[in-house]
Design an enzyme around this catalytic site. Structure first.
Site, PDB file in Angstrom:
ATOM      1  N   LYS A  45      25.255 -95.342  58.641  1.00 51.55           N
ATOM      2  CA  LYS A  45      25.197 -94.183  57.729  1.00 51.55           C
ATOM      3  C   LYS A  45      25.767 -92.944  58.429  1.00 51.55           C
ATOM      4  O   LYS A  45      26.503 -92.158  57.828  1.00 51.55           O
ATOM      5  CB  LYS A  45      23.755 -93.920  57.282  1.00 51.55           C
ATOM      6  CG  LYS A  45      23.210 -94.988  56.364  1.00 51.55           C
ATOM      7  CD  LYS A  45      23.918 -94.998  55.007  1.00 51.55           C
ATOM      8  CE  LYS A  45      23.566 -96.195  54.167  1.00 51.55           C
ATOM      9  NZ  LYS A  45      24.371 -96.373  52.973  1.00 51.55           N
TER      10      LYS A  45
ATOM     11  N   SER B   7      21.234 -91.472  53.977  1.00 49.49           N
ATOM     12  CA  SER B   7      19.808 -91.742  54.138  1.00 49.49           C
ATOM     13  C   SER B   7      19.177 -90.715  55.065  1.00 49.49           C
ATOM     14  O   SER B   7      19.823 -90.235  56.009  1.00 49.49           O
ATOM     15  CB  SER B   7      19.661 -93.141  54.745  1.00 49.49           C
ATOM     16  OG  SER B   7      18.348 -93.347  55.192  1.00 49.49           O
TER      17      SER B   7
ATOM     18  N   TYR C 114      21.682 -99.939  61.397  1.00 53.09           N
ATOM     19  CA  TYR C 114      21.790 -99.493  60.000  1.00 53.09           C
ATOM     20  C   TYR C 114      21.989 -97.969  59.956  1.00 53.09           C
ATOM     21  O   TYR C 114      22.892 -97.461  59.288  1.00 53.09           O
ATOM     22  CB  TYR C 114      20.536 -99.885  59.202  1.00 53.09           C
ATOM     23  CG  TYR C 114      20.460 -99.162  57.876  1.00 53.09           C
ATOM     24  CD1 TYR C 114      21.322 -99.490  56.834  1.00 53.09           C
ATOM     25  CD2 TYR C 114      19.561 -98.101  57.677  1.00 53.09           C
ATOM     26  CE1 TYR C 114      21.285 -98.795  55.626  1.00 53.09           C
ATOM     27  CE2 TYR C 114      19.516 -97.418  56.475  1.00 53.09           C
ATOM     28  CZ  TYR C 114      20.382 -97.765  55.453  1.00 53.09           C
ATOM     29  OH  TYR C 114      20.354 -97.069  54.263  1.00 53.09           O
TER      30      TYR C 114
ATOM     31  N   ASP D 269      30.538-105.120  42.523  1.00 60.31           N
ATOM     32  CA  ASP D 269      29.437-105.591  43.380  1.00 60.31           C
ATOM     33  C   ASP D 269      29.750-107.031  43.765  1.00 60.31           C
ATOM     34  O   ASP D 269      30.258-107.800  42.940  1.00 60.31           O
ATOM     35  CB  ASP D 269      28.099-105.513  42.614  1.00 60.31           C
ATOM     36  CG  ASP D 269      26.885-105.482  43.535  1.00 60.31           C
ATOM     37  OD1 ASP D 269      26.115-104.505  43.471  1.00 60.31           O
ATOM     38  OD2 ASP D 269      26.702-106.441  44.328  1.00 60.31           O
TER      39      ASP D 269
ATOM     40  N   ASN E 132      23.176-108.868  47.179  1.00 62.40           N
ATOM     41  CA  ASN E 132      21.746-108.524  47.093  1.00 62.40           C
ATOM     42  C   ASN E 132      21.362-108.125  45.668  1.00 62.40           C
ATOM     43  O   ASN E 132      20.520-107.260  45.464  1.00 62.40           O
ATOM     44  CB  ASN E 132      21.417-107.390  48.074  1.00 62.40           C
ATOM     45  CG  ASN E 132      19.932-107.284  48.341  1.00 62.40           C
ATOM     46  OD1 ASN E 132      19.228-108.295  48.396  1.00 62.40           O
ATOM     47  ND2 ASN E 132      19.434-106.074  48.488  1.00 62.40           N
TER      48      ASN E 132
HETATM   49  P1  NAD Z   1      20.592-102.759  47.010  1.00 60.69           P
HETATM   50  O1  NAD Z   1      20.769-103.795  48.057  1.00 60.69           O
HETATM   51  O2  NAD Z   1      19.664-103.025  45.889  1.00 60.69           O
HETATM   52  O3  NAD Z   1      22.029-102.375  46.391  1.00 60.69           O
HETATM   53  C1  NAD Z   1      23.221-102.454  47.128  1.00 60.69           C
HETATM   54  C2  NAD Z   1      24.205-103.268  46.307  1.00 60.69           C
HETATM   55  O4  NAD Z   1      25.449-103.348  47.038  1.00 60.69           O
HETATM   56  C3  NAD Z   1      23.739-104.695  46.061  1.00 60.69           C
HETATM   57  O5  NAD Z   1      23.843-104.993  44.675  1.00 60.69           O
HETATM   58  C4  NAD Z   1      24.702-105.567  46.885  1.00 60.69           C
HETATM   59  O6  NAD Z   1      24.952-106.818  46.260  1.00 60.69           O
HETATM   60  C5  NAD Z   1      25.932-104.677  46.936  1.00 60.69           C
HETATM   61  N1  NAD Z   1      26.817-104.874  48.099  1.00 60.69           N
HETATM   62  C6  NAD Z   1      26.478-104.922  49.413  1.00 60.69           C
HETATM   63  N2  NAD Z   1      27.579-105.081  50.160  1.00 60.69           N
HETATM   64  C7  NAD Z   1      28.647-105.132  49.310  1.00 60.69           C
HETATM   65  C8  NAD Z   1      30.042-105.285  49.480  1.00 60.69           C
HETATM   66  N3  NAD Z   1      30.593-105.447  50.677  1.00 60.69           N
HETATM   67  N4  NAD Z   1      30.836-105.280  48.386  1.00 60.69           N
HETATM   68  C9  NAD Z   1      30.307-105.143  47.136  1.00 60.69           C
HETATM   69  N5  NAD Z   1      28.986-105.006  46.919  1.00 60.69           N
HETATM   70  C10 NAD Z   1      28.165-104.998  47.992  1.00 60.69           C
HETATM   71  O7  NAD Z   1      20.195-101.398  47.765  1.00 60.69           O
HETATM   72  P2  NAD Z   1      19.718 -99.998  47.177  1.00 60.69           P
HETATM   73  O8  NAD Z   1      18.313 -99.783  47.595  1.00 60.69           O
HETATM   74  O9  NAD Z   1      20.107 -99.873  45.766  1.00 60.69           O
HETATM   75  O10 NAD Z   1      20.603 -99.030  48.076  1.00 60.69           O
HETATM   76  C11 NAD Z   1      21.850 -98.522  47.646  1.00 60.69           C
HETATM   77  C12 NAD Z   1      22.425 -97.656  48.747  1.00 60.69           C
HETATM   78  O11 NAD Z   1      21.486 -96.618  49.060  1.00 60.69           O
HETATM   79  C13 NAD Z   1      22.684 -98.402  50.059  1.00 60.69           C
HETATM   80  O12 NAD Z   1      23.895 -97.924  50.605  1.00 60.69           O
HETATM   81  C14 NAD Z   1      21.518 -98.007  50.932  1.00 60.69           C
HETATM   82  O13 NAD Z   1      21.846 -98.019  52.297  1.00 60.69           O
HETATM   83  C15 NAD Z   1      21.245 -96.590  50.466  1.00 60.69           C
HETATM   84  N6  NAD Z   1      19.862 -96.167  50.717  1.00 60.69           N
HETATM   85  C16 NAD Z   1      18.837 -96.923  50.232  1.00 60.69           C
HETATM   86  C17 NAD Z   1      17.517 -96.528  50.497  1.00 60.69           C
HETATM   87  C18 NAD Z   1      16.350 -97.360  50.031  1.00 60.69           C
HETATM   88  O14 NAD Z   1      15.260 -97.218  50.590  1.00 60.69           O
HETATM   89  N7  NAD Z   1      16.500 -98.204  49.009  1.00 60.69           N
HETATM   90  C19 NAD Z   1      17.271 -95.359  51.214  1.00 60.69           C
HETATM   91  C20 NAD Z   1      18.350 -94.605  51.664  1.00 60.69           C
HETATM   92  C21 NAD Z   1      19.635 -95.026  51.410  1.00 60.69           C
HETATM   93  C1  WQD Z   2       6.983 -96.609  54.784  1.00 59.72           C
HETATM   94  C2  WQD Z   2       5.651 -96.480  55.494  1.00 59.72           C
HETATM   95  C3  WQD Z   2       5.483 -97.846  57.469  1.00 59.72           C
HETATM   96  C4  WQD Z   2       5.695-101.685  55.344  1.00 59.72           C
HETATM   97  C5  WQD Z   2      12.933 -97.222  55.541  1.00 59.72           C
HETATM   98  C6  WQD Z   2      14.189 -97.064  56.337  1.00 59.72           C
HETATM   99  C7  WQD Z   2      14.945 -95.844  55.880  1.00 59.72           C
HETATM  100  C8  WQD Z   2      15.182 -95.869  54.369  1.00 59.72           C
HETATM  101  C9  WQD Z   2      13.922 -96.132  53.614  1.00 59.72           C
HETATM  102  C10 WQD Z   2      17.321 -96.786  53.885  1.00 59.72           C
HETATM  103  C11 WQD Z   2       5.770 -96.408  57.020  1.00 59.72           C
HETATM  104  C12 WQD Z   2       4.488 -98.301  56.430  1.00 59.72           C
HETATM  105  C13 WQD Z   2       5.651-100.344  55.654  1.00 59.72           C
HETATM  106  C14 WQD Z   2       4.519-102.472  55.553  1.00 59.72           C
HETATM  107  C15 WQD Z   2       3.372-100.512  56.337  1.00 59.72           C
HETATM  108  N1  WQD Z   2      16.072 -96.900  53.968  1.00 59.72           N
HETATM  109  N2  WQD Z   2       4.511 -99.764  56.142  1.00 59.72           N
HETATM  110  N3  WQD Z   2       3.405-101.845  56.050  1.00 59.72           N
HETATM  111  O1  WQD Z   2      10.332 -96.947  57.300  1.00 59.72           O
HETATM  112  O2  WQD Z   2      10.017 -94.834  55.954  1.00 59.72           O
HETATM  113  O3  WQD Z   2      12.102 -96.079  55.746  1.00 59.72           O
HETATM  114  O4  WQD Z   2      13.270 -97.306  54.133  1.00 59.72           O
HETATM  115  O5  WQD Z   2      18.032 -95.884  54.236  1.00 59.72           O
HETATM  116  O6  WQD Z   2      16.138 -95.848  56.590  1.00 59.72           O
HETATM  117  O7  WQD Z   2      13.840 -96.952  57.707  1.00 59.72           O
HETATM  118  O8  WQD Z   2      10.069 -97.044  54.774  1.00 59.72           O
HETATM  119  O9  WQD Z   2       8.861 -98.481  53.213  1.00 59.72           O
HETATM  120  O10 WQD Z   2       9.504 -99.426  55.467  1.00 59.72           O
HETATM  121  O11 WQD Z   2       7.719 -97.695  55.349  1.00 59.72           O
HETATM  122  O12 WQD Z   2       2.340-100.005  56.789  1.00 59.72           O
HETATM  123  O13 WQD Z   2       4.510-103.701  55.316  1.00 59.72           O
HETATM  124  O14 WQD Z   2       4.878 -97.662  55.232  1.00 59.72           O
HETATM  125  O15 WQD Z   2       4.931 -97.932  58.760  1.00 59.72           O
HETATM  126  O16 WQD Z   2       4.770 -95.549  57.473  1.00 59.72           O
HETATM  127  P1  WQD Z   2      10.563 -96.206  56.078  1.00 59.72           P
HETATM  128  P2  WQD Z   2       9.070 -98.260  54.666  1.00 59.72           P
END
Ligand code: NAD
Ligand code: WQD
Length: 336
Positions: free
Chosen positions: A153, A126, A149, A33, A37
């Site tokens: 993906k 995602s 973003y 890592d 973040n």
């Molecule tokens: P996060 O930011 O907490 O974790 C990502 C980690 O990757 C961080 O620790 C960051 O420091 C590290 N990182 C970023 N770029 C890097 C690089 N170039 N080299 C090495 N480390 C790097 O995010 P998360 O919520 O744990 O998400 C993890 C994965 O899941 C991401 O790919 C994200 O797109 C995907 N994802 C997250 C969500 C969500 O809502 N949290 C939803 C769908 C998909």
């Molecule tokens: C959830 C609901 C908002 C914030 C996002 C990314 C998606 C994935 C997950 C990575 C919605 C409402 C939100 C606020 C609100 N990430 N809301 N006030 O938009 O479903 O998904 O995170 O892959 O790609 O788009 O999640 O948590 O932002 O929103 O009313 O301050 O909450 O409108 O209905 P979302 P979210």
């Protein structure tokens, strides 16, 4: 044998490390890592939870030399790839940074893996790749993206499908997450966003703990039961267990397979706020504001493929998700 976890000090990665550590002593875990973040404090918390050490390498997945050195020094068997940037709004402001970090970083990782003949991968995709398809969303639907973003993906998924087609030795699970929330039941690790949170749950929990004054609810005129947006919230520990199952079943996956990780249920913004209020006992002031650009009314998974292929399904209910979120936030009001 070692397992490489990219982004393993992040939110979902750290919870997955806990579930992997519980499985076996025979597999070493190597986290890479760049801490863009996350914090090394997570590593101490992981030891507190599991009693086991992990190997941590501070490096960027875009750095070929550093990644190659990891594969030279450890006998890596498989990779779970979480590392990437994930903020939808920021991705429109800094598209190059997102395409470079997420897409180029993944290509670099795949190149090093191929050179070392490591061809087992679990990738964090995602539900955003479903674009504006109607829910329940299933893996055979057409994919699209509406922001940089989401494009990253989608591009990575295309790269993984092409790679698997070109060489039958690859086994790849592309896990399409819905909305991960919650935290480990110990309250020692959880979601720790930098700055003002973009996502609903960290925003609500920071209002509950007094760091933020008021939630803005983005729209109450959607075609849903109470007019607010409906999402498929999934406990991060269930999600983490889904990765373990995916890893264990990679042998059954030939090529690259997209698999949803969701609960199949939808919950509205106001249901979240009311449940949070009830569980935390805190007031959660909110104001209805106009819809956020790009939001859909209702998004939830068809979660049947994960059950069929991986024998996995989410078991933690909304009450547990929110109680665990609150335990983490109230024990760590400022995060790590
Ligand atoms: P996060 O930011 O907490 O974790 C990502 C980690 O990757 C961080 O620790 C960051 O420091 C590290 N990182 C970023 N770029 C890097 C690089 N170039 N080299 C090495 N480390 C790097 O995010 P998360 O919520 O744990 O998400 C993890 C994965 O899941 C991401 O790919 C994200 O797109 C995907 N994802 C997250 C969500 C969500 O809502 N949290 C939803 C769908 C998909
Ligand atoms: C959830 C609901 C908002 C914030 C996002 C990314 C998606 C994935 C997950 C990575 C919605 C409402 C939100 C606020 C609100 N990430 N809301 N006030 O938009 O479903 O998904 O995170 O892959 O790609 O788009 O999640 O948590 O932002 O929103 O009313 O301050 O909450 O409108 O209905 P979302 P979210």
């Amino acid at each position: 044998m070692s397992l490489l976890i990219t982004g393993g000090t992040g939110y979902i990665g750290s919870h997955t490390v806990v579930e992997l550590q519980a499985l076996t002593d025979e597999q070493d875990i190597v986290i890479v890592d760049n801490l863009s973040n996350s914090s090394t404090k997570v590593l101490d918390r992981l030891i507190q939870i599991t009693g086991k050490k992990v190997t941590f390498v501070k490096a960027d997945i875009c750095d070929y030399e550093a990644m190659n050195a990891i594969f030279e020094q450890h006998k890596i068997d498989a990779v779970i790839h979480f590392a990437g940037y994930k903020a939808v709004g920021e991705s429109s402001e800094k598209p190059l940074s997102y395409y470079y970090n997420n897409v180029s970083g993944t290509v670099m990782l795949l190149k090093v893996m191929a050179e070392h003949k490591v061809k087992k991968l679990v990738f964090s995709s995602s539900a955003t790749v479903y674009g504006d398809n109607e829910s329940p969303l299933n893996e055979s639907m057409a994919t699209s993206a509406t922001n940089p973003y989401g494009q990253t993906k989608l591009m990575i998924e295309h790269i993984l499908f092409d790679l698997a087609k070109s060489d039958s030795n690859w086994s790849i699970a592309c896990l399409r997450y819905f909305n991960p929330i919650g935290a480990h039941s110990s309250g020692l690790i959880g979601e720790n966003p930098n700055g003002v949170p973009n996502n609903l749950l960290p925003y609500v929990s920071q209002v509950a703990v007094g760091r933020l004054a008021q939630l803005q609810v983005f729209g109450d005129d959607y075609d849903t039961a109470d007019g607010t947006g409906v999402r498929d919230y999934i406990h991060v520990v269930d999600l983490a267990k889904g990765h373990v199952k995916a890893l264990q079943n990679l042998g059954k996956i030939s090529g690259c397979k997209a698999i949803n990780l969701g609960t199949g249920n939808g919950t509205s913004v106001l249901e979240i706020v009311n449940t949070f209020k009830e569980i935390s006992g805190q007031n959660i002031p909110y104001k209805i504001v106009p819809r956020r650009a790009g939001d859909l009314a209702t998004v939830f998974a068809d979660a049947s493929l994960a059950y069929e292929l991986l024998n996995w399904q989410a078991t933690r209910d909304l009450h547990t998700m929110i109680a665990d979120t609150w335990r983490w936030q109230s024990q760590n009001p400022q995060g790590f």
